[in-house]
Design a protein around this motif. Structure first.
Motif, PDB file in Angstrom:
ATOM      1  N   ALA A  83     -13.845 -23.276  -0.702  1.00  0.00           N
ATOM      2  CA  ALA A  83     -12.904 -22.289  -1.269  1.00  0.00           C
ATOM      3  C   ALA A  83     -11.470 -22.767  -1.022  1.00  0.00           C
ATOM      4  O   ALA A  83     -11.222 -23.571  -0.123  1.00  0.00           O
ATOM      5  N   PRO A  84     -10.515 -22.294  -1.829  1.00  0.00           N
ATOM      6  CA  PRO A  84      -9.137 -22.735  -1.636  1.00  0.00           C
ATOM      7  C   PRO A  84      -8.631 -22.412  -0.241  1.00  0.00           C
ATOM      8  O   PRO A  84      -9.050 -21.418   0.350  1.00  0.00           O
ATOM      9  N   PRO A  85      -7.729 -23.247   0.307  1.00  0.00           N
ATOM     10  CA  PRO A  85      -7.202 -22.946   1.643  1.00  0.00           C
ATOM     11  C   PRO A  85      -6.420 -21.640   1.604  1.00  0.00           C
ATOM     12  O   PRO A  85      -5.755 -21.342   0.610  1.00  0.00           O
ATOM     13  N   THR A  86      -6.535 -20.891   2.685  1.00  0.00           N
ATOM     14  CA  THR A  86      -5.864 -19.584   2.666  1.00  0.00           C
ATOM     15  C   THR A  86      -4.737 -19.528   3.695  1.00  0.00           C
ATOM     16  O   THR A  86      -4.153 -18.488   3.921  1.00  0.00           O
ATOM     17  N   SER A  87      -4.440 -20.708   4.293  1.00  0.00           N
ATOM     18  CA  SER A  87      -3.367 -20.725   5.296  1.00  0.00           C
ATOM     19  C   SER A  87      -2.032 -20.352   4.664  1.00  0.00           C
ATOM     20  O   SER A  87      -1.106 -19.930   5.342  1.00  0.00           O
ATOM     21  N   GLY A  88      -1.950 -20.493   3.353  1.00  0.00           N
ATOM     22  CA  GLY A  88      -0.694 -20.172   2.667  1.00  0.00           C
ATOM     23  C   GLY A  88      -0.539 -18.696   2.363  1.00  0.00           C
ATOM     24  O   GLY A  88       0.474 -18.294   1.809  1.00  0.00           O
ATOM     25  N   LEU A  89      -1.550 -17.903   2.710  1.00  0.00           N
ATOM     26  CA  LEU A  89      -1.466 -16.477   2.395  1.00  0.00           C
ATOM     27  C   LEU A  89      -1.222 -15.658   3.656  1.00  0.00           C
ATOM     28  O   LEU A  89      -1.984 -15.751   4.615  1.00  0.00           O
ATOM     29  N   ILE A  90      -0.164 -14.900   3.651  1.00  0.00           N
ATOM     30  CA  ILE A  90       0.150 -14.067   4.812  1.00  0.00           C
ATOM     31  C   ILE A  90       0.149 -12.594   4.372  1.00  0.00           C
ATOM     32  O   ILE A  90       1.099 -12.130   3.751  1.00  0.00           O
ATOM     33  N   PRO A  91      -0.927 -11.875   4.681  1.00  0.00           N
ATOM     34  CA  PRO A  91      -0.932 -10.446   4.320  1.00  0.00           C
ATOM     35  C   PRO A  91       0.003  -9.647   5.224  1.00  0.00           C
ATOM     36  O   PRO A  91       0.427 -10.146   6.266  1.00  0.00           O
ATOM     37  N   ILE A  92       0.311  -8.438   4.823  1.00  0.00           N
ATOM     38  CA  ILE A  92       1.172  -7.583   5.656  1.00  0.00           C
ATOM     39  C   ILE A  92       0.418  -7.236   6.937  1.00  0.00           C
ATOM     40  O   ILE A  92       0.974  -7.243   8.021  1.00  0.00           O
ATOM     41  N   GLY A  93      -0.885  -6.941   6.799  1.00  0.00           N
ATOM     42  CA  GLY A  93      -1.703  -6.593   7.971  1.00  0.00           C
ATOM     43  C   GLY A  93      -1.817  -5.095   8.141  1.00  0.00           C
ATOM     44  O   GLY A  93      -0.879  -4.352   7.828  1.00  0.00           O
ATOM     45  N   ASN A  94      -2.990  -4.672   8.637  1.00  0.00           N
ATOM     46  CA  ASN A  94      -3.270  -3.235   8.746  1.00  0.00           C
ATOM     47  C   ASN A  94      -2.221  -2.477   9.544  1.00  0.00           C
ATOM     48  O   ASN A  94      -1.742  -1.430   9.137  1.00  0.00           O
ATOM     49  N   GLU A  95      -1.878  -3.068  10.707  1.00  0.00           N
ATOM     50  CA  GLU A  95      -0.977  -2.341  11.591  1.00  0.00           C
ATOM     51  C   GLU A  95       0.377  -2.097  10.936  1.00  0.00           C
ATOM     52  O   GLU A  95       0.924  -0.995  10.964  1.00  0.00           O
ATOM     53  N   GLN A  96       0.883  -3.161  10.292  1.00  0.00           N
ATOM     54  CA  GLN A  96       2.213  -3.045   9.665  1.00  0.00           C
ATOM     55  C   GLN A  96       2.196  -2.133   8.445  1.00  0.00           C
ATOM     56  O   GLN A  96       3.150  -1.409   8.197  1.00  0.00           O
ATOM     57  N   ILE A  97       1.095  -2.166   7.701  1.00  0.00           N
ATOM     58  CA  ILE A  97       1.006  -1.262   6.550  1.00  0.00           C
ATOM     59  C   ILE A  97       1.048   0.174   7.068  1.00  0.00           C
ATOM     60  O   ILE A  97       1.790   1.022   6.563  1.00  0.00           O
ATOM     61  N   GLU A  98       0.281   0.400   8.128  1.00  0.00           N
ATOM     62  CA  GLU A  98       0.238   1.764   8.676  1.00  0.00           C
ATOM     63  C   GLU A  98       1.620   2.169   9.216  1.00  0.00           C
ATOM     64  O   GLU A  98       2.062   3.289   8.991  1.00  0.00           O
ATOM     65  N   GLU A  99       2.305   1.230   9.885  1.00  0.00           N
ATOM     66  CA  GLU A  99       3.662   1.533  10.399  1.00  0.00           C
ATOM     67  C   GLU A  99       4.588   1.908   9.246  1.00  0.00           C
ATOM     68  O   GLU A  99       5.318   2.885   9.311  1.00  0.00           O
ATOM     69  N   GLY A 100       4.553   1.089   8.191  1.00  0.00           N
ATOM     70  CA  GLY A 100       5.436   1.312   7.044  1.00  0.00           C
ATOM     71  C   GLY A 100       5.157   2.648   6.379  1.00  0.00           C
ATOM     72  O   GLY A 100       6.081   3.405   6.066  1.00  0.00           O
ATOM     73  N   MET A 101       3.888   2.962   6.209  1.00  0.00           N
ATOM     74  CA  MET A 101       3.529   4.218   5.544  1.00  0.00           C
ATOM     75  C   MET A 101       3.878   5.415   6.427  1.00  0.00           C
ATOM     76  O   MET A 101       4.336   6.446   5.945  1.00  0.00           O
ATOM     77  N   LYS A 102       3.667   5.244   7.746  1.00  0.00           N
ATOM     78  CA  LYS A 102       3.977   6.345   8.673  1.00  0.00           C
ATOM     79  C   LYS A 102       5.460   6.666   8.630  1.00  0.00           C
ATOM     80  O   LYS A 102       5.858   7.819   8.589  1.00  0.00           O
ATOM     81  N   GLU A 103       6.279   5.609   8.662  1.00  0.00           N
ATOM     82  CA  GLU A 103       7.737   5.793   8.698  1.00  0.00           C
ATOM     83  C   GLU A 103       8.215   6.583   7.472  1.00  0.00           C
ATOM     84  O   GLU A 103       9.045   7.472   7.568  1.00  0.00           O
ATOM     85  N   ILE A 104       7.659   6.267   6.320  1.00  0.00           N
ATOM     86  CA  ILE A 104       8.152   6.884   5.083  1.00  0.00           C
ATOM     87  C   ILE A 104       7.409   8.189   4.763  1.00  0.00           C
ATOM     88  O   ILE A 104       8.007   9.138   4.280  1.00  0.00           O
ATOM     89  N   LEU A 105       6.108   8.235   5.030  1.00  0.00           N
ATOM     90  CA  LEU A 105       5.308   9.370   4.537  1.00  0.00           C
ATOM     91  C   LEU A 105       4.954  10.405   5.618  1.00  0.00           C
ATOM     92  O   LEU A 105       4.514  11.502   5.281  1.00  0.00           O
ATOM     93  N   LYS A 106       5.114  10.044   6.881  1.00  0.00           N
ATOM     94  CA  LYS A 106       4.752  10.951   7.987  1.00  0.00           C
ATOM     95  C   LYS A 106       3.414  11.655   7.706  1.00  0.00           C
ATOM     96  O   LYS A 106       3.331  12.887   7.696  1.00  0.00           O
ATOM     97  N   PRO A 107       2.368  10.891   7.446  1.00  0.00           N
ATOM     98  CA  PRO A 107       1.100  11.520   7.053  1.00  0.00           C
ATOM     99  C   PRO A 107       0.309  12.040   8.243  1.00  0.00           C
ATOM    100  O   PRO A 107       0.593  11.681   9.384  1.00  0.00           O
ATOM    101  N   GLU A 108      -0.700  12.887   7.978  1.00  0.00           N
ATOM    102  CA  GLU A 108      -1.566  13.319   9.084  1.00  0.00           C
ATOM    103  C   GLU A 108      -2.725  12.346   9.255  1.00  0.00           C
ATOM    104  O   GLU A 108      -3.317  12.254  10.315  1.00  0.00           O
ATOM    105  N   PHE A 109      -3.040  11.607   8.206  1.00  0.00           N
ATOM    106  CA  PHE A 109      -4.112  10.612   8.290  1.00  0.00           C
ATOM    107  C   PHE A 109      -3.631   9.330   7.632  1.00  0.00           C
ATOM    108  O   PHE A 109      -2.991   9.362   6.581  1.00  0.00           O
TER     109      PHE A 109
END
Ligand SMILES: Nc1ncnc2c1ncn2[C@@H]1O[C@H](COP(=O)(O)OP(=O)(O)OP(=O)(O)O)[C@@H](O)[C@H]1O
Ligand SMILES: [Mg+2]
Length: 578
Positions: free
Chosen positions: A310-336
């Motif tokens: 499969a193609p090398p994936t070292s060139g792909l940097i996802p945001i990551g679960n923790e950071q997505i959750e941080e970003g969404m929490k900061e803006i949306l203040k969700p309960e879940f």
């Protein structure tokens, strides 16, 4: 009388890229007043983020939008990136198809069109020049220059009007542009919403925005980590066409076919080269410049039959679960909140990509439309919000096929619900130069669908537990209300004093509720709604593994089975047709 070819060709001329886009500005996304301004924000913000991250700087942007008249604005955009060296400034802002991102690398920009498009739009609608101030380090020295220029559309380059040097204190670029026939709006497709969404996908950034009414909004940084810099990766053999090979052969300094293939494509080992030779009988020791179309076709055909890693994936940097959750929490203040990142896979056989999704529920999730909270979908590509052309996008297509009712979400349109979907790739298959929708490649649609179902299932679990907790709470209130009354009445009947019951009450209530819910009354258990970490941990425990990825593979298998047994529904049609 019919005309001769020579007469017909009197009008023959060549258009420069800038002339073409002056006539077709809608192809850059500049159509409609609100959309045009949002696109300008998009181009300038994405450039500032790309530049800062490449230099290892946490992006910080200041945007000041002043209203000068009806549909007439002055935009000042300032970043803290590395700046642009003086000799490149006019090329950056006045030459279309010029830039530093024509590489197989994950970045927000791809085409070299964005900021010159903004300068073109400004010039076309106001006739005013652009003002750019850039501060950068050149040869170890901090240099600053302010330039005023216009775009020479015919020549696709800049026309300098004024220049002044200055001594800066920090690096970065500041640009001032005027626009007419554009409009600032807080609606879903407006510039304000674009910034809000940008912040969800980029919690490491900070944006300070002054709106046309003078109100200042500070979108604070939620994470202090500069994203890891993606690496450039070579294209995968499976994605290569005969035309690509001929193009590479023409522009290479390699001396043989084999060294050209090995150096331009990933996963092309000596063993694979021998295999190509065996299948095609093409002599790979020939000079690349002599490559014939038929030979290129044979090589591509052979590659199609062979197996490659499969193609090398070292060139792909996802945001990551923790950071997505941080970003969404900061803006949306969700309960879940729950995010999941899929493993890298590829589309069109050779282009690697990663899908990541985040689901927020409750709090400020969703959007207020006509004073009613509605659900929303935030589409992203390489962290950039995609605001327009949702109908044709792979992300929309995929979400449409999920049967949300199965996850207990009956009236999806009218709940506080935000679904964030980001595609990470070195080559996002955009459907147009406006870069607002992703081509519905089957693999991309599949991955988005899978990831959404994983987080939807976790939400379902959360809602279930929460409901049970609420029901218990309600019933316990009933006990607390009635037990004292019963005791009082019983005491009157028995002609005794009312016993001291306060300490006893919670025990009695607990026991009664346990019986009602079929639980062990001696077990003291707190029922709290699942929070983000708990849901994931619970899944992990259940599957007796520490590896979330493994778990999700297992979930995928379950989900695939579910898919096979279910029909696609149109439950989201109403939402998407809006
Ligand atoms: N704020 C900035 N700081 C430093 N360099 C910049 C900045 N803005 C633009 N550049 C440089 O100018 C180039 C051209 O930018 P432009 O937005 O026109 O194209 P792009 O970002 O490469 O691709 P796309 O058209 O997809 O946005 C970039 O590739 C980058 O090298
Ligand atoms: Mg750009």
């Amino acid at each position: 009388m019919s005309l001769q070819a020579s007469e017909l060709f009197n009008e023959f001329q060549q258009l420069s890229p800038s002339e073409f886009f002056r006539k077709n500005k809608q192809m850059l996304g500049f159509s409609g007043k609100i959309r045009s301004l949002t696109m300008v924000f998009h181009e300038l913000i994405t450039n500032s983020f790309d530049a800062a991250e490449e230099a290892g700087i946490l992006p910080e942007i200041k945007i000041d939008l002043q209203k000068l008249g009806k549909d007439h604005y002055l935009l000042k955009h300032t970043d803290n990136g590395p700046g642009i060296p003086e000799k490149f400034i006019m090329q950056v802002y006045c030459s279309m198809f010029a830039g530093s991102k024509f590489r197989n690398i994950q970045s927000r920009g791809q085409q070299g069109l964005g900021c010159s498009g903004c300068v073109l739009l400004s010039q076309m609608t106001t006739g005013k020049p652009a003002k750019v101030s850039s501060a950068c380090i050149e040869n170890g020295e901090m240099k600053g220059v302010k330039m005023t220029f216009k775009m020479d559309v015919k020549k696709n380059k800049g026309l300098l009007m004024e220049k002044e040097e200055f001594i800066p204190t920090s690096t970065g670029v500041s640009i001032e542009l005027q626009f007419k026939e554009v409009s600032y709006s807080k609606a879903e497709q407006g510039a304000f919403e674009y910034i809000r969404r940008t912040m969800v996908g980029n919690p490491h950034a900070q944006i300070i925005f002054r709106d046309p009414e003078g109100e200042k909004f500070i979108f604070k940084r939620a994470a202090n980590i500069v994203p890891i810099l993606p690496k450039e990766v070579l294209p995968h053999p499976k994605g290569v066409t005969a035309d690509d090979l001929i193009f590479m052969a023409k522009h290479t300094d390699k001396r043989r076919f084999r060294s050209l293939l090995a150096s331009s494509l990933s996963r092309m080992s000596e063993k694979k080269l021998r295999e190509i030779e065996e299948i095609t009988h093409v002599d790979l020791n020939k000079r690349p410049k002599s490559m014939k179309w038929e030979e290129a076709e044979k090589i591509v055909h052979a590659i199609g039959k062979m197996n490659f890693m499969a193609p090398p994936t070292s060139g792909l940097i996802p945001i990551g679960n923790e950071q997505i959750e941080e970003g969404m929490k900061e803006i949306l203040k969700p309960e879940f909140i729950q995010a999941t990142t899929r493993k890298p896979v590829s589309y069109r056989g050779g282009v690697a990509f990663i899908i990541e999704v985040g689901l927020a529920y409750g709090g400020n999730s969703g959007r207020i439309v006509n004073e009613q909270r509605k659900s929303e979908i935030m589409r992203f590509a390489n962290r950039v919000p995609l605001t327009f052309d949702q109908g044709s996008c792979a992300i929309t297509e995929a979400l449409k096929t999920v049967d949300w009712k199965r996850y207990g979400l009956k009236d999806l349109e009218n709940i506080p619900f935000t679904m964030f979907v980001n595609i990470i790739s070195t080559q996002v298959p955009y459907l147009s130069t406006g870069k607002q929708s992703v081509a519905p490649e089957p693999e991309i649609v599949y991955e988005v669908r899978q990831a959404s179902m994983i987080v939807a299932r976790r939400l379902q679990k959360y809602i279930r537990v929460k409901k049970a907790a609420q029901e218990k709470e309600m019933r316990s209130k009933i006990f607390e209300e009635y037990v004292p009354v019963i005791l009082r009445e019983a005491a009157i009947l028995a002609e005794t004093d009312v016993p001291e019951y306060k300490d006893m009450l919670s025990k009695v209530t607990h026991r009664a509720l346990a019986e009602l819910f079929g639980e062990d009354p001696d077990k003291i258990e707190e029922i709290s709604p699942l929070d983000d970490k708990d849901a994931r941990n619970e899944d992990i425990k259940k599957n007796n593994t520490d590896d979330v990825d493994d778990l999700e593979d297992r979930e995928n298998i379950d989900l695939d089975e579910e898919l096979e047994n279910s029909e696609n529904t149109d439950s989201l049609d109403q939402y998407f047709d809006e």
